[in-house]
Structure formats: C-alpha cells, structure tokens
Design a protein around this motif. Structure first.
Motif, PDB file in Angstrom:
ATOM      1  N   ARG A  53       0.853  -1.195   0.000  1.00  0.00           N
ATOM      2  CA  ARG A  53       0.000   0.000   0.000  1.00  0.00           C
ATOM      3  C   ARG A  53       0.888   1.245   0.000  1.00  0.00           C
ATOM      4  NH1 ARG A  53      -3.692   2.878   3.760  1.00  0.00           N
ATOM      5  NH2 ARG A  53      -2.859   1.779   5.545  1.00  0.00           N
ATOM      6  N   ARG A  54       1.009   1.858  -1.178  1.00  0.00           N
ATOM      7  CA  ARG A  54       1.900   3.023  -1.280  1.00  0.00           C
ATOM      8  C   ARG A  54       1.210   4.258  -0.713  1.00  0.00           C
ATOM      9  NH1 ARG A  54       1.457   4.632  -7.724  1.00  0.00           N
ATOM     10  NH2 ARG A  54      -0.242   3.203  -8.213  1.00  0.00           N
ATOM     11  N   VAL A  55       1.971   5.034   0.023  1.00  0.00           N
ATOM     12  CA  VAL A  55       1.427   6.238   0.668  1.00  0.00           C
ATOM     13  C   VAL A  55       2.491   7.339   0.644  1.00  0.00           C
ATOM     14  CG1 VAL A  55      -0.197   5.060   2.226  1.00  0.00           C
ATOM     15  CG2 VAL A  55       2.189   5.374   2.923  1.00  0.00           C
ATOM     16  N   LEU A  90       2.493  13.032   4.716  1.00  0.00           N
ATOM     17  CA  LEU A  90       1.158  13.430   5.190  1.00  0.00           C
ATOM     18  C   LEU A  90       0.613  12.491   6.261  1.00  0.00           C
ATOM     19  CD1 LEU A  90      -0.821  14.663   2.041  1.00  0.00           C
ATOM     20  CD2 LEU A  90       0.274  16.002   3.847  1.00  0.00           C
ATOM     21  N   LEU A  91       1.409  11.515   6.668  1.00  0.00           N
ATOM     22  CA  LEU A  91       0.952  10.584   7.701  1.00  0.00           C
ATOM     23  C   LEU A  91       1.617  10.935   9.015  1.00  0.00           C
ATOM     24  CD1 LEU A  91       1.119   7.222   5.740  1.00  0.00           C
ATOM     25  CD2 LEU A  91      -0.937   8.415   6.490  1.00  0.00           C
ATOM     26  N   LEU A 119      -9.475  12.598  13.126  1.00  0.00           N
ATOM     27  CA  LEU A 119      -8.442  12.327  12.125  1.00  0.00           C
ATOM     28  C   LEU A 119      -8.828  11.072  11.352  1.00  0.00           C
ATOM     29  CD1 LEU A 119      -5.515  12.833  10.961  1.00  0.00           C
ATOM     30  CD2 LEU A 119      -4.717  11.202  12.687  1.00  0.00           C
ATOM     31  N   GLY A 130      -7.764   9.760   7.230  1.00  0.00           N
ATOM     32  CA  GLY A 130      -6.488   9.497   6.558  1.00  0.00           C
ATOM     33  C   GLY A 130      -5.507  10.646   6.726  1.00  0.00           C
ATOM     34  N   GLY A 131      -6.028  11.833   7.041  1.00  0.00           N
ATOM     35  CA  GLY A 131      -5.162  12.989   7.307  1.00  0.00           C
ATOM     36  C   GLY A 131      -4.658  13.706   6.069  1.00  0.00           C
ATOM     37  N   THR A 132      -5.055  13.259   4.883  1.00  0.00           N
ATOM     38  CA  THR A 132      -4.429  13.823   3.674  1.00  0.00           C
ATOM     39  C   THR A 132      -4.759  15.297   3.495  1.00  0.00           C
ATOM     40  OG1 THR A 132      -6.259  13.022   2.309  1.00  0.00           O
ATOM     41  CG2 THR A 132      -4.310  11.632   2.457  1.00  0.00           C
ATOM     42  N   ALA A 151      -4.555   6.407   1.470  1.00  0.00           N
ATOM     43  CA  ALA A 151      -4.611   6.926   2.838  1.00  0.00           C
ATOM     44  C   ALA A 151      -5.999   7.477   3.157  1.00  0.00           C
ATOM     45  CB  ALA A 151      -3.563   8.022   3.032  1.00  0.00           C
TER      46      ALA A 151
END
Lengths: 172, 333
Positions: free
Chosen positions: A59-61, A65-66, B28, B30-32, B106
C-alpha cells in the motif's frame, strides 16, 4: 498535556519504538530518527511523491502526510528494504537499465510507487484510463496505464519516458 | 504546526465523547487534507481523535439491495470494489479521478467528505480569507479565481469543494450516517455540504463532534447507466476545472430517471435538479439534454476569469448524457 506518544513500528523488517512528538510525520521519523533517508522530502504536502513508501505490504502512501503516531503497529518498507541482499529489486534494476532518472532525487519514491503500481495492476485494480468494460483480471500495463498510475510521482528532470519504459519492462 | 494531544479510541461512543469535551479538537481520518492544513497553519486542533481504525471498514450489501460503505474504508479500496465497479460505475470512476493512488490509499470515505472546501487564499495564512478568518474579506473575487465557483457563491466566498467522490454520491442519492452524543441521524449527501452565504467558515451542516460512520447507497436503478468525467489542467492528479457525474435510465426512448451532479462549480456538489425535472419524460436526445442543462446553468454567475466553466460543464454534461442514452437498454443513440 505534553503532546507526545509512544509508537512502535517495523521499518524494513526491523522493529523501531520510541516516544515521539505527536506532530512527527512518518517521513520525519524515518529520516531524522530512524536514519532511513531513502524517502525524500520534496514538497512535504503530498503533491510530489518523493516520500512514497509502502505500508503493510504494497500500500503506497505519501509519508509526509501521515502522522507517525497514527501508524503504531505498521510495517513500513522504504526503497532501502526492496533489494534482496546485493541483488536489486527488479524495478530498481529496470530503472538502472532504462536510465529512469537524472538527478535521482525523486527515484526512491518513483521506485516504491512503481513496485505498488505493478502489484495493483496485477491484482486487477482498474485506473481511470482502464476502459469500463474491461473484464476482471490483471490490467494490461500500457504506457497510458503506467502514466496514469504513476501520476502521483513528479520528476523535475523529466525522465518520464525512461521511467515508463522501466516500469513497463517489469510489469509485462 | 501547533502541538496537540492524540487519542485513538476503540469505539465510536468514546470518540464522540472525547470530541464533545474538546471544542477545538478534530477527528483524524487518513489525514491527507487535515495534516496538510495543520502544516500550513490553517488548522490548529489541540486534540486529534483518530477514527481511522474504528470498525467502519466494511462495504456491504443492504437488505434492500443497496450498498453500505463504512466511513473508514479507504478511497482506493472503494474504487476497486467489485460491487461498486459493477453497480455504481460513476462512483468508481469519480474515486479513480481523484488525487493519486498514494493519497487514495490513505484517504477515508468520511475524511474525503469532510475535506475542506477551499481555495489558494484559504490555504495562505498571510492573506485575508472569510472562510479562515470571518470578516477579513475575500481577495479571490478580484484575484486568482479561474478555478473557483460559478454557482451558489456569495460575496463572502467563492471557494469550491474539490471532492470527486462527493459528486458521484450526490448523483447516487447517497445518505450519510452520523453519530453524536444526541444519537444517530441520517443526512442526505446533498444536504451535507452547504453554500457559503454569510457563514463561509462552515463547510457542512454537521455540528461539532458529529462523526460520519457510513455512507449508504440506494439500490441501482435497473438498466440505468452511470459515468463520471473530469476536466482538468493536466491529464492526471489535478483538481477539476469542471466535472460531471450522471445516472440515466431510459425507457422506450424517454428519460425515466436522471441524476446529474456537477463538481468544481460550487462550494458543494451541485445537483442539477432544474435539468433533471425538465428531462423527466422527455425524449433522451442531445437536444433535450442541451436544453435542460442550459436551463440549469442559467443560474451561473461567473467572475472575471472563470466564465469558461459554464460552457465547459454544459458540453461535458450533454455529451455524457448522450453517451449514456446510447448505451442504455432501449435508449436511442
């Protein structure tokens, strides 16, 4: 109210635990606390993809932003975790063979993203350019599919033509 | 970024209770969007209640043949779900049109709905903005507004809602399930977001602490076709200049059911109810579609640099409806 939390995750197979400031992004944790500097800080706003890493498999992220605190228990793979000892991952080898980079800054993110993009197409995930009447099953990795699927990774040197060739070779 | 407390409750009741006691806290997902806004200094919650791991991660058929989508389902998971692809293509296409795979991996369904309605001035804390700081003014009206609203804006705000998914959900008559300390309630998707009026700081009709738990879709209309299309400045990974989602059911050449929603034209997904009413029972032809969509877009009030959106949106909607009619069972090409 000290704004810190304990977080534990696995980074390229190795456990990593620490009390961190809640504001720490996964990208900053990797680069500044875990010494894993493959993921790059380009825009730091999820727009360039230089920080792309893989979560819990494929799962690419965008690591920028995390919040790391939200990833307790996660399994993170960066470009450093792709090779098998001295043997490059097929996507890494293809980027070398096809000259899929110039300055190299976006490359770790491009490669992680490509690894996942290939897995997604093989798993039958459609993209927005996949014709709606396509039967279930692996998606043919055409240049248009690769360009769409890799659009979250920008390359300011403009190595796109060779990146598409590299991804296509592995995806076929 | 301002410092904040972080909580990850195990159930919705605890999440709701935590935020009820924190007037400047936030959920909160995915927070994107939220984490980005926190970095920019636009958002500064003192408590984040992480709801991304609550047990709202299923996509299930309802008893009536509809679909219930948990609020924590990731955008990418929903986009490729077999039932969504087969029965609600407009939703799958809208999701795949949005952002990049990294962001869709996300972003959650609940978070997508609650991303801020925004514009470049909102994101720049060095500029006035009625949405970020009510009463400071709206530089976009005279400034850079090429991407901004042509429908339903006010003198106080011309920002647009960037969600592609919400446009599809508007065309599908989706219902949003909300939990709060006052018990659950159900909100039609088209009533979730609001037009700016004189309170542009409020994007939605939710009260503080209300938590989206699911989105429910009614059963698909038999024989209906649906699609989503998006015009943007680059081929991929950009916000819409205009987008359209539509559902069309044709019987014996006549429009039997039609839903049209526009994205990037307003502060909320713009359901084209005027066009829909005009089309009911009319021949499913390009001429009918063109008349109806012109009627709808007569309400547009473009600014200096965004007038192009009106004919763009019209042509997109008319060509899509024409294609859906051609593909429909019993439809006339």
């Amino acid at each position: 109210m000290d704004g810190t939390s304990e977080v534990g995750l696995r980074i390229n197979g190795k456990p990593f635990s620490r009390v961190i400031d809640n504001r720490t992004t996964l990208l900053d944790l990797l680069r500044e606390q875990a010494g894993v500097t493959g993921p790059k800080k380009g825009c730091d706003h999820g727009q360039c993809g230089a920080c792309t890493v893989l979560l819990d498999g494929d799962r690419r992220v965008n690591a920028c932003l995390l919040l790391a605190v939200s990833l307790d228990g996660a399994d993170v793979t960066t470009v450093e975790g792709l090779a098998d000892g001295d043997r490059l991952h097929p996507v890494q080898q293809a980027f070398v063979d096809h000259d899929g980079f110039q300055c190299g800054f976006c490359t770790p993110g491009q490669i992680c993203s490509a690894v996942a993009a290939i897995a997604e197409a093989r798993a039958g995930w459609p993209s927005v350019v996949t014709p709606p009447d396509t039967p279930p099953g692996p998606v043919e990795p055409t240049a248009a599919e690769i360009r769409e699927r890799m659009s979250g990774n920008l390359c300011r040197c403009g190595a796109y033509v060779n990146i598409v060739a590299a991804v296509r070779e592995v995806a076929r | 970024m301002k410092t904040f407390q972080y909580e990850r409750p195990a159930d919705a009741d605890t999440a709701v209770a935590l935020l009820a006691d924190a007037p400047t806290g936030a959920y909160l997902g995915g927070g994107t969007n939220l984490v980005d806004l926190m970095k920019l200094g636009v958002a500064a919650p003192d408590l984040l209640v992480d709801v991304s791991r609550l047990p709202f991660d299923a996509v299930e058929e309802t008893g009536t043949g509809g679909l219930r989508i948990g609020a924590a389902v990731r955008n990418s998971t929903l986009a490729v779900h077999p039932l969504v692809r087969e029965r609600y293509p407009v939703l799958s296409q809208a999701l795949l049109s949005g952002a990049s795979t990294q962001l869709r991996n996300a972003a959650t369904v609940g978070g997508n709905l609650l991303q801020r309605t925004r514009c470049p001035y909102f994101q720049d804390v060095g500029k006035p903005c009625n949405k970020r700081r009510p009463g400071t003014g709206c530089p976009a009206r005279e400034g850079a507004h090429r991407d901004l609203a042509v429908l339903g804006a006010s003198e106080h705000c011309v920002a647009t809602n960037p969600s592609d998914m919400a446009v599809a959900l508007a065309a599908l008559d989706a219902i949003v399930d909300v939990a709060s300390g006052h018990g659950p309630r159900r909100v039609p998707l088209t009533d979730l977001h609001r037009l700016p009026g004189d309170a542009p700081d409020r994007d939605t009709t939710l009260r503080h602490g209300e938590l989206i738990t699911a989105v429910e879709l009614p059963p698909p209309m038999p024989g209906a076709r649906s699609a989503y299309r998006k015009a943007r400045d680059r081929a991929s990974y950009a916000f819409a200049l205009a987008s359209v989602g539509a559902v069309l059911q044709v019987r014996e050449g006549l429009v039997h059911h039609v839903r049209v929603a526009f994205g990037a034209l307003a502060a909320k997904p713009w359901r084209a109810r005027t066009a829909e009413e005009a089309l009911l029972g009319e021949p499913a032809t390009t001429a009918s579609f063109d008349d109806a969509v012109r009627h709808e877009l007569a309400a547009a009030r473009p600014l200096r640099d965004n007038g192009y959106k009106v004919p763009l949106a019209r042509r997109m909607a008319v060509s899509m409806l024409t294609e859906l009619a051609a593909a429909s069972a019993g439809g006339t090409p």
